[in-house]
Scaffold this active site. Structure first.
Site, PDB file in Angstrom:
ATOM      1  N   ASN A  42      -9.266  -5.581 -13.429  1.00 33.49           N
ATOM      2  CA  ASN A  42     -10.088  -4.867 -12.446  1.00 33.49           C
ATOM      3  C   ASN A  42     -10.897  -3.778 -13.145  1.00 33.49           C
ATOM      4  OD1 ASN A  42      -7.498  -3.634 -12.741  1.00 33.49           O
ATOM      5  ND2 ASN A  42      -7.749  -2.500 -10.848  1.00 33.49           N
ATOM      6  N   GLU A  55      -9.359 -10.924 -10.620  1.00 34.78           N
ATOM      7  CA  GLU A  55      -9.517 -12.369 -10.434  1.00 34.78           C
ATOM      8  C   GLU A  55     -10.985 -12.766 -10.537  1.00 34.78           C
ATOM      9  OE1 GLU A  55      -7.964 -10.142  -8.608  1.00 34.78           O
ATOM     10  OE2 GLU A  55      -6.305 -10.995  -7.459  1.00 34.78           O
ATOM     11  N   CYS A  90      -7.028 -10.508  -3.057  1.00 33.48           N
ATOM     12  CA  CYS A  90      -7.720 -10.043  -1.848  1.00 33.48           C
ATOM     13  C   CYS A  90      -8.535 -11.194  -1.247  1.00 33.48           C
ATOM     14  CB  CYS A  90      -8.617  -8.849  -2.170  1.00 33.48           C
ATOM     15  SG  CYS A  90     -10.206  -9.303  -2.908  1.00 33.48           S
TER      16      CYS A  90
HETATM   17  N1  THU Z   1      -7.606  -5.396  -7.028  1.00 32.19           N
HETATM   18  C1  THU Z   1      -7.743  -6.501  -7.813  1.00 32.19           C
HETATM   19  O1  THU Z   1      -8.111  -6.406  -8.994  1.00 32.19           O
HETATM   20  N2  THU Z   1      -7.449  -7.699  -7.274  1.00 32.19           N
HETATM   21  C2  THU Z   1      -7.061  -7.911  -5.977  1.00 32.19           C
HETATM   22  O2  THU Z   1      -6.962  -9.048  -5.534  1.00 32.19           O
HETATM   23  C3  THU Z   1      -6.753  -6.760  -5.133  1.00 32.19           C
HETATM   24  C4  THU Z   1      -7.190  -5.441  -5.646  1.00 32.19           C
HETATM   25  C5  THU Z   1      -7.930  -4.069  -7.599  1.00 32.19           C
HETATM   26  C6  THU Z   1      -9.180  -3.451  -7.045  1.00 32.19           C
HETATM   27  C7  THU Z   1      -8.909  -1.980  -7.280  1.00 32.19           C
HETATM   28  O3  THU Z   1      -9.368  -1.636  -8.573  1.00 32.19           O
HETATM   29  C8  THU Z   1      -7.411  -1.844  -7.235  1.00 32.19           C
HETATM   30  O4  THU Z   1      -6.898  -3.155  -7.343  1.00 32.19           O
HETATM   31  C9  THU Z   1      -6.898  -1.213  -5.972  1.00 32.19           C
HETATM   32  O5  THU Z   1      -7.384  -1.848  -4.851  1.00 32.19           O
END
Ligand code: THU
Length: 134
Positions: A42, A55, A90
Site C-alpha cells: 500500500n 493488491e 477491499c
Molecule cells: N489497504 C490495502 O492496501 N488493501 C486493502 O484491501 C485494504 C486497505 C490499505 C490502504 C491504507 O493504506 C491502509 O490499508 C488502511 O486502510
C-alpha cells in the site's frame, strides 16, 4: 509455488509499504499464469484519496507488464507489520480482481500464525458487474 511461499513473499512486500498515516502495512504477492510473481504494497498519500492498496499495486504492475491471466494472490496486513488477523481485500480491489480473474481465482489470506484461509473470488464478490454487462 506453494501458498506458504506466496504468503512469505507478501510479507516481504509489506515491508516496503508507505503507510505513515494509518500505520497499517499491507503486502500482496500475485501469481500470474506465466509463473511470475508480482509484489505490491500500500502507498498512502497526504491527500488520502490517491492512496493505492497493495493488491492493486500488484495487479497494476503485472498488467502494465503484459500479464492478463492470474492464478492466485496472497495478502497480509496489520498495524506496524504485525499480521495477527486476516486482511481481506477491499471492495475496489475485489472489483479489479474481477476484471482480470476467473471466479475460481484463489485469494489467500495469511497471518503470522495459524492456517491461511483461501477463498475463491466468486465468494468474495458475488454477482459482480463485468464486461458481460456492457
Ligand atoms: N489497504 C490495502 O492496501 N488493501 C486493502 O484491501 C485494504 C486497505 C490499505 C490502504 C491504507 O493504506 C491502509 O490499508 C488502511 O486502510
Amino acid at each position: 509455488m506453494t501458498d506458504e511461499r506466496l504468503i512469505a513473499l507478501a510479507k516481504q512486500a509489506a515491508s516496503f509499504a508507505y503507510a505513515p498515516y494509518s500505520g497499517f502495512t499491507v503486502g500482496a504477492a500475485l501469481l500470474a499464469e506465466s509463473g511470475k510473481v508480482y509484489l505490491g504494497c500500500n502507498i498512502e498519500n497526504a491527500a488520502f484519496g490517491p492512496t493505492n492498496c497493495a493488491e492493486r499495486t500488484a495487479f497494476f504492475k503485472a498488467v502494465s507488464e503484459g500479464e492478463r491471466s492470474f492464478c492466485a494472490i496472497a495478502i497480509v496486513g496489520g498495524k506496524r507489520g504485525v499480521f495477527d488477523a486476516l486482511c481481506p481485500p477491499c471492495g475496489v480491489c475485489r472489483q479489479v480482481m474481477a476484471e482480470f480473474c476467473a471466479p475460481d481465482f484463489r485469494v489467500i489470506l495469511g497471518t503470522d500464525s495459524g492456517e491461511p484461509r483461501v477463498y475463491p473470488l466468486a465468494e468474495l464478490l458475488p454477482l459482480s458487474f463485468s464486461k458481460a454487462q456492457l
